[in-house]
Design an enzyme around this catalytic site. Sequence first.
Site, PDB file in Angstrom:
ATOM      1  N   ASP A  64       3.723  15.935  10.545  1.00 22.91           N
ATOM      2  CA  ASP A  64       4.493  17.026   9.884  1.00 22.91           C
ATOM      3  C   ASP A  64       3.608  18.181   9.819  1.00 22.91           C
ATOM      4  O   ASP A  64       2.423  18.136  10.040  1.00 22.91           O
ATOM      5  CB  ASP A  64       4.743  16.590   8.232  1.00 22.91           C
ATOM      6  CG  ASP A  64       3.314  16.387   7.582  1.00 22.91           C
ATOM      7  OD1 ASP A  64       2.541  15.424   7.858  1.00 22.91           O
ATOM      8  OD2 ASP A  64       3.221  16.951   6.299  1.00 22.91           O
TER       9      ASP A  64
ATOM     10  N   ASP B 137      -7.610  14.971  12.181  1.00 29.04           N
ATOM     11  CA  ASP B 137      -7.210  15.839  11.621  1.00 29.04           C
ATOM     12  C   ASP B 137      -8.187  16.946  10.880  1.00 29.04           C
ATOM     13  O   ASP B 137      -7.888  17.234   9.876  1.00 29.04           O
ATOM     14  CB  ASP B 137      -6.115  15.431  10.315  1.00 29.04           C
ATOM     15  CG  ASP B 137      -5.573  16.365   9.371  1.00 29.04           C
ATOM     16  OD1 ASP B 137      -5.098  17.407   9.985  1.00 29.04           O
ATOM     17  OD2 ASP B 137      -5.038  16.022   8.329  1.00 29.04           O
TER      18      ASP B 137
ATOM     19  N   GLU C 225       1.753  14.651   5.130  1.00 38.67           N
ATOM     20  CA  GLU C 225       0.396  14.642   4.643  1.00 38.67           C
ATOM     21  C   GLU C 225       0.332  16.210   4.034  1.00 38.67           C
ATOM     22  O   GLU C 225      -0.590  16.176   3.025  1.00 38.67           O
ATOM     23  CB  GLU C 225      -0.483  14.747   5.786  1.00 38.67           C
ATOM     24  CG  GLU C 225      -1.834  14.689   5.695  1.00 38.67           C
ATOM     25  CD  GLU C 225      -2.611  16.101   5.664  1.00 38.67           C
ATOM     26  OE1 GLU C 225      -3.502  16.153   4.914  1.00 38.67           O
ATOM     27  OE2 GLU C 225      -1.843  17.157   5.919  1.00 38.67           O
ATOM     28  N   GLU C 226       1.072  17.025   4.427  1.00 42.25           N
ATOM     29  CA  GLU C 226       0.840  18.561   3.953  1.00 42.25           C
ATOM     30  C   GLU C 226       1.304  18.730   2.559  1.00 42.25           C
ATOM     31  O   GLU C 226       0.858  19.775   1.727  1.00 42.25           O
ATOM     32  CB  GLU C 226       1.589  19.358   4.688  1.00 42.25           C
ATOM     33  CG  GLU C 226       0.674  19.409   6.232  1.00 42.25           C
ATOM     34  CD  GLU C 226      -0.442  19.971   6.328  1.00 42.25           C
ATOM     35  OE1 GLU C 226      -0.986  20.215   5.371  1.00 42.25           O
ATOM     36  OE2 GLU C 226      -1.050  20.247   7.529  1.00 42.25           O
TER      37      GLU C 226
ATOM     38  N   HIS D  54      -1.801  27.087   8.346  1.00 38.94           N
ATOM     39  CA  HIS D  54      -0.931  27.282   7.608  1.00 38.94           C
ATOM     40  C   HIS D  54      -0.496  28.671   7.366  1.00 38.94           C
ATOM     41  O   HIS D  54       0.238  29.060   6.410  1.00 38.94           O
ATOM     42  CB  HIS D  54      -1.363  26.745   6.235  1.00 38.94           C
ATOM     43  CG  HIS D  54      -1.767  25.304   6.212  1.00 38.94           C
ATOM     44  ND1 HIS D  54      -2.309  24.570   5.171  1.00 38.94           N
ATOM     45  CD2 HIS D  54      -1.776  24.431   7.242  1.00 38.94           C
ATOM     46  CE1 HIS D  54      -2.672  23.277   5.385  1.00 38.94           C
ATOM     47  NE2 HIS D  54      -2.301  23.134   6.533  1.00 38.94           N
TER      48      HIS D  54
END
Length: 480
Positions: A80, A171, A147-148, A455
């Site tokens: 994701d 990651d 995960e986010e 992000h």
Amino acid sequence: MKPLKLAGLEPAAVFGYFEKICSIPHGSGNTKAISDYLVSFAIEQGIRYEQDSLNNILMYEEGTCGYENHAPVILQGHMDMVCEKDADCTINMDTDGLDLDHDDTCIFAHGTTLGGDNGIAVAYILALLADRSIPHPPLEIIITVDEETGMEGAAGVDLSRFQGRTMINLDSEDEGVFTVSCAGGARGVIHLPAERRVVYGPCVKLTVENLRGGHSGVEIHKKLANANKVMGQFLKRIQDRMPLCITKLQGGAKDNAIPRSCEAILIPLGMNIEQINDIAAQLQAEIRTQFDEPEAVVRGDDVDALGGNALTTECTANVISLMNEVPNGVQSMSEDIAGLVQTSLNLGVLSLDEELTLTFAVRSSVNEEKRELLRKLSDIASHYNGTYTQMGDYPAWEYKKDSLLRDTMVNTFTGMFGKQPQVVAIHAGLECGLLSEKLPGLDCVSIGPDMHDIHTSRERLEIASTRRTWEFLLEVLKAL
């Protein structure tokens, strides 16, 4: 068919799979399509796989010639991405692919986040599995969802069939930085009954504002004042001079952010605004001196109101005492890693409505210290005749003093690039904590290529760093 924007970039397979991933919407909570694509990849490649009800994907690949009997190595990332875009961007990130581009140095997406976090991990894994000429030990693959938004995929994945206890997490966002530990955490909330009655008298508004704020994990060790705790001091100094009744109290917005402001409205029973602002001025000077808060503001203002539905003086005194007693900030530092915060908490949100609630983000890289700090909050709540609730608990990824994987990766990196990598721990959460709890004895290191402004719609993935990290990963697998 649209021309491939990343054609010609090396490693071709990695960037080819990355472009394919970017063509499939895969924001957190919208992972069915990307998960199904990974299933189709596994079927096409003849790789054994599992897809669970959350859309997590597990894959199992045998070792190549000469590596068949080696211990399995786990590769892990999440599918994701965070979906953010510019106000004028017309892409629907729930249904549309990304508009990729590059400038020969970095890859980016026009108007949106790129999802290099963590699409590049998935691209690395697919490129490796698709090329049978790359030597490697048996591989076990974990590609998680969401995960986010809270690591729900890692929390729910079933790894009972996994044999490997060596894992490379892909990651991270800084080439040459090896992360080897992260904090676990939880959200703790103290609830205190709010006993109110009608109180008459001039009202005063207290304000604490213009603090710098920051991330309650990676910035908790900095000299940043917490607006909720400053307000507790402000109220206590006024109460030491006279009784008072609080009608309103609100500070902070998120438990994982150090609060920048807090506001209270009270009815002081016998003190005027000039006296209150004498206290405010002294406290403001202290905060500016003791903390890195040059713009801190502490003040009182008259309010055009005569009384209101306020906490009783006894309840107000209880609230002020609680605000000053609860711990906040760094509680201990690591003895193994210089400069690492080991345990901390942040009084992130303070709110008075039908009850008073104090919400904390608690973090520790030692699971027992985290549990002890959470128990302390519960005990404080009981002492004040309040209640305590807890949620979002996730375990620490504890530092492993003896790590064959870390030693192998450090030696490989030094041999390839002629310099030592940075070995670090972070005071924030990674999926490695949840996965290490499911795989006792796990030896794990997190790596990744250079990314910038993740992000955000300015997100960039460095092309040359992606290639170097790929080459490094292949050498590590050979060494293992």
